[in-house]
Write a protein that holds these residues in place. Structure first.
Motif, PDB file in Angstrom:
ATOM      1  N   GLY A 588       0.830  -1.203   0.000  1.00 51.67           N
ATOM      2  CA  GLY A 588       0.000   0.000   0.000  1.00 51.67           C
ATOM      3  C   GLY A 588       0.857   1.243   0.000  1.00 51.67           C
ATOM      4  N   LEU A 589       0.215   2.368  -0.248  1.00 50.57           N
ATOM      5  CA  LEU A 589       0.923   3.649  -0.180  1.00 50.57           C
ATOM      6  C   LEU A 589       1.285   3.942   1.273  1.00 50.57           C
ATOM      7  N   LEU A 590       2.559   4.135   1.536  1.00 54.29           N
ATOM      8  CA  LEU A 590       3.016   4.425   2.896  1.00 54.29           C
ATOM      9  C   LEU A 590       3.016   5.942   3.109  1.00 54.29           C
ATOM     10  N   GLN A 612      10.748   2.293  -0.720  1.00 56.94           N
ATOM     11  CA  GLN A 612       9.407   2.561  -1.234  1.00 56.94           C
ATOM     12  C   GLN A 612       9.462   3.302  -2.571  1.00 56.94           C
ATOM     13  N   SER A 613      10.385   4.223  -2.705  1.00 61.86           N
ATOM     14  CA  SER A 613      10.523   4.957  -3.970  1.00 61.86           C
ATOM     15  C   SER A 613      10.810   4.010  -5.123  1.00 61.86           C
ATOM     16  N   ALA A 614      11.635   3.008  -4.866  1.00 59.57           N
ATOM     17  CA  ALA A 614      11.961   2.040  -5.914  1.00 59.57           C
ATOM     18  C   ALA A 614      10.781   1.125  -6.218  1.00 59.57           C
ATOM     19  N   THR A 642       2.772  10.937  -0.714  1.00 58.84           N
ATOM     20  CA  THR A 642       3.802   9.946  -0.991  1.00 58.84           C
ATOM     21  C   THR A 642       4.833  10.486  -1.970  1.00 58.84           C
ATOM     22  N   ALA A 643       4.364  11.169  -2.999  1.00 55.98           N
ATOM     23  CA  ALA A 643       5.270  11.716  -4.011  1.00 55.98           C
ATOM     24  C   ALA A 643       6.246  12.720  -3.417  1.00 55.98           C
ATOM     25  N   SER A 649      12.599  10.839  -9.540  1.00 53.00           N
ATOM     26  CA  SER A 649      11.966  10.133 -10.657  1.00 53.00           C
ATOM     27  C   SER A 649      10.603   9.567 -10.267  1.00 53.00           C
ATOM     28  N   THR A 650      10.499   9.026  -9.063  1.00 57.29           N
ATOM     29  CA  THR A 650       9.217   8.491  -8.611  1.00 57.29           C
ATOM     30  C   THR A 650       8.231   9.617  -8.332  1.00 57.29           C
TER      31      THR A 650
END
Length: 711
Positions: A588-590, A612-614, A642-643, A649-650
């Motif tokens: 899930g989105l952390l 998480q970014s990867a 999250t962003a 890049s993510t």
């Protein structure tokens, strides 16, 4: 007699298909969006919207009755009509008026552009006249007097574009539909001129302060004032829609008469019109200005430290009457326009610098919606900012809605966060909520902030304790207001005690994403609680409570170590955190990790951020990254949280996919924060016009974040 062209609806597309959209074609366009009750939009998306074309469609209140699925239901009409007559031929530039079977042809819309405060339509009238139609709902977070005015501007500027000079008459009206979403309600109205400002005022005849008769999304009290300059070239009329509009189309003027047959809204549909004879218009632009103001003396019914009280609208501290308010707002257009320019430039400039044009596309569409779900109340000495959980519930001051909304206020003026928190602290510190954890909201129905004296309300104890502690520290850090931490230290410590007992291994309960249902051992929810314990260590340090600071920091660091052992799926490719401790096939989105960076706590190892970014790009869909493995839905606010803490890049991936969604979604309502990542359409829940889009400013709210906690 003025000549009127008749155009069938099937011919509209040929005139209006050429419009361009900048920076994107949004799902809905904000027209007059200034409060939970002044919230009028133009539906756009392909689920039944206008395609972004102003003429030929009715503006609508954000919601209104919702008898069926969101994607197939329409909001209540807030009829707003505009005609223009050029050299004797009449056209429609706003609304969908049918006058005794005759539909004036639409002007050709050539472009649309939105900023944080404006929606601007450029129209071409028969190749002769250009129209600039601009809706301005000011956002002035650092000027409480102006921000307290529930008002919006409509500016129409015309100029010849063919080198000639043309006779032009302009018309605009609002209808009694603005006074209530229930068309059987009886409306009343009047006309007046004060200090050069002409106003049609309308209201629900039977006023029901604080919507006491039944819960509703639209106001049952207050007065709507539709105004323009009282010049010799302006004429007016109130009366039946086809009569008033027909008079303009036939004559180019109105007879300066008032209808006094007060009646149900749907009984001969009362409208309130202004006509302006602009004379012969050449290449020099001629502007006509209108305003619409919603005036409520009292705004909120609040169970605070002194029991149940009526809280006035904050504007009443600055203006002695409705007419004084209206006259100020109309006459202040130049200042408001300049302040709005500053807001637009700041929000767009900072967004582009932080995340590029796609990020500015997102934040610019979000600003009015976020500020349009709150209202300034109280007085100059003690202001409050009350928030409505629009569409997903009718709650007031919902803590887990306030929390994702917070970034826009932290970024634009942190004192607004204090004004959001104050009512929650006041109610609970006066002993009106018997639980040891933080309450979920201040009442089930806005604007009645009556609390939950029996200890009921939606059960999100871990969620709300964490939200209150994190939000309070975020405000105090930005405002350097240690006294606020001292003032509320006792209850903050009480809530932290609950987290110490419950955060590491969360019981089966709801998180803010309650539409997903209850779940035990939620990884992301546990992280919020652990970060909040470390935040309390920082609060203790700032307020001179050294022993507490050491104790809470030790607990938080111990918990985060244990959390990593249970939360990280190390044998996955790539590794990532799970949704719940027991399920290593989940993810899930952390998004709660954001609080660690926002507060500068440095509690969570950088390796978690990097991991998480990867991972996120490996599970991205067409329009975003799903919230978790339970379905393909996502939340736009949590994506931007999250962003903002992801690798560049993510971060760019998240931002570009949300901007793509804005431009392509078939949804046709105010920015939904819950949608299907594969189709771009609505998810199951009616999440429309919610303030949580303030969370799209998460990246900007990191400006000024401490780099390390003092404790």
């Amino acid at each position: 007699m003025f000549r009127l062209l008749v155009l069938t609806l099937c011919g509209l597309g040929s005139l209006v298909s050429a419009s361009t959209f900048s920076p994107a074609r949004p799902p809905a366009i904000p027209l007059a969006v200034k409060s939970p009750y002044m919230n009028t939009w133009l539906e756009v998306g392909s689920d039944g919207g206008s395609g972004g074309i102003l003429p030929g469609y009715w503006p609508r209140f954000w919601a209104g009755p919702q008898p069926g699925p969101v994607a197939g239901s329409n909001g209540a009409v807030t009829a707003w009509t505009g005609f223009i007559t050029v050299d004797g031929t009449s056209y429609t530039w706003m609304g969908a008026a049918n006058v005794n079977g005759v539909v004036p042809p639409s002007v050709t819309q050539t472009s649309f552009e939105y900023t944080s405060t404006r929606s601007t339509f450029i129209m071409n009238v028969a190749g002769k006249i250009s129209m600039n139609v601009t809706f301005l709902s000011p956002v002035t977070p650092n000027d409480l007097r102006r921000q307290s005015v529930i008002g919006s501007y409509l500016s129409v500027t015309v100029a010849a574009i063919d080198g000639g000079s043309h006779s032009v008459q302009l018309y605009a009206d609002t209808s009694a539909e603005w006074t209530s979403i229930h068309n059987t309600d009886i409306a009343q109205w009047s006309y007046s001129v004060n200090n050069g400002v002409a106003s049609h005022s309308s209201w629900r005849q039977t006023q029901s302060e604080f919507n006491a008769d039944y819960p509703d999304d639209a106001a049952h009290w207050g007065y709507w004032h539709w105004s323009t300059a009282a010049t010799s070239s302006m004429t007016y009329q109130s009366g039946q829609d086809v009569t008033v509009r027909g008079n303009f189309l036939d004559n180019g003027t109105l007879p300066d008469t008032q209808d006094t047959d007060y009646r149900a809204i749907s009984d001969d549909w009362p409208v309130f019109g202004f006509a302006n004879a602009l004379g012969n218009v050449g290449s020099s632009p001629v502007e006509t200005l209108y305003t619409i103001v919603h005036a409520q003396q009292n705004a909120i019914y609040f169970d605070g430290a002194n029991g149940d009280v009526s809280v006035p609208s904050l504007w009443t501290s600055y203006f002695s009457s409705d007419s004084a308010l209206v006259n100020f707002f109309y006459g202040d257009y130049g200042n408001m326009a300049s302040l709005s320019d500053a807001t637009d430039n700041q929000f767009a400039g900072d967004s582009i610098a932080a995340g590029g044009q796609d990020y500015s596309t997102i934040t610019s569409l979000s600003a009015r919606q976020a500020f349009g779900a709150v209202q300034l109340c109280g007085n100059e000495t003690k202001p409050y900012l009350f928030l409505k959980e629009i569409s997903s519930d009718g709650n007031i001051q919902t803590v887990d809605v306030l929390f994702p909304t917070m970034p826009i206020f932290l970024y634009s003026n942190p004192i607004l966060v204090k004004y959001l928190l104050d009512p929650l602290f006041e109610n609970q510190e006066s002993g009106q909520f018997p639980q040891t954890y933080a309450m979920h909201d201040l009442g089930p129905n806005y604007p009645r902030a009556i609390g939950h004296p029996t200890g009921d309300g939606e059960y999100m104890p871990l969620e709300e304790c964490g939200n209150m502690i994190i939000t309070t520290l975020a405000y105090a850090q930005r405002a350097q207001d240690t006294a606020y931490l001292t003032q509320h230290y006792a209850i903050l410590k009480q809530w932290t005690g609950y987290l110490v007992d419950e955060a590491l291994i969360p019981a089966n309960q709801l998180s803010t994403d309650d539409f997903q249902g209850q779940l035990a051992n939620q990884t992301n929810l546990a992280l919020k609680g652990i970060i909040a314990i470390q935040a309390m260590s920082e609060i203790a340090s700032k307020t001179g409570n050294g022993a507490d600071a050491t104790n809470y920091s030790n607990i938080a660091h111990d918990y985060i170590g244990q959390w990593q052992e249970m939360a990280v799926v190390t044998d996955a490719d790539p590794p990532h955190t799970n949704l719940d401790y027991q399920n290593d096939t989940s993810h899930g989105l952390l998004y709660n990790l954001y609080a660690d960076r926002l507060l500068g706590l440095n509690l969570v190892p950088q390796s978690i951020y990097d991991m998480q970014s990867a991972f996120y790009p490996t599970v991205a869909e067409t329009y975003g990254v799903p919230l978790d493995t339970r379905d393909v839905y996502t939340k736009s606010d949590w994506q931007m949280w999250t962003a903002s803490i992801a690798s560049k890049s993510t971060q760019t991936l998240f931002i570009s996919l949300l901007a793509k969604w804005i431009n392509e979604t078939p949804t046709n309502r105010a920015f939904t924060d819950l949608y299907n990542t594969q189709t771009g359409d609505f998810a199951d829940g009616p999440f429309i016009a919610r303030p949580v889009v303030g969370g799209h400013f998460a990246l900007l709210a990191l400006n000024g974040a401490p780099t390390a906690a003092s404790g």
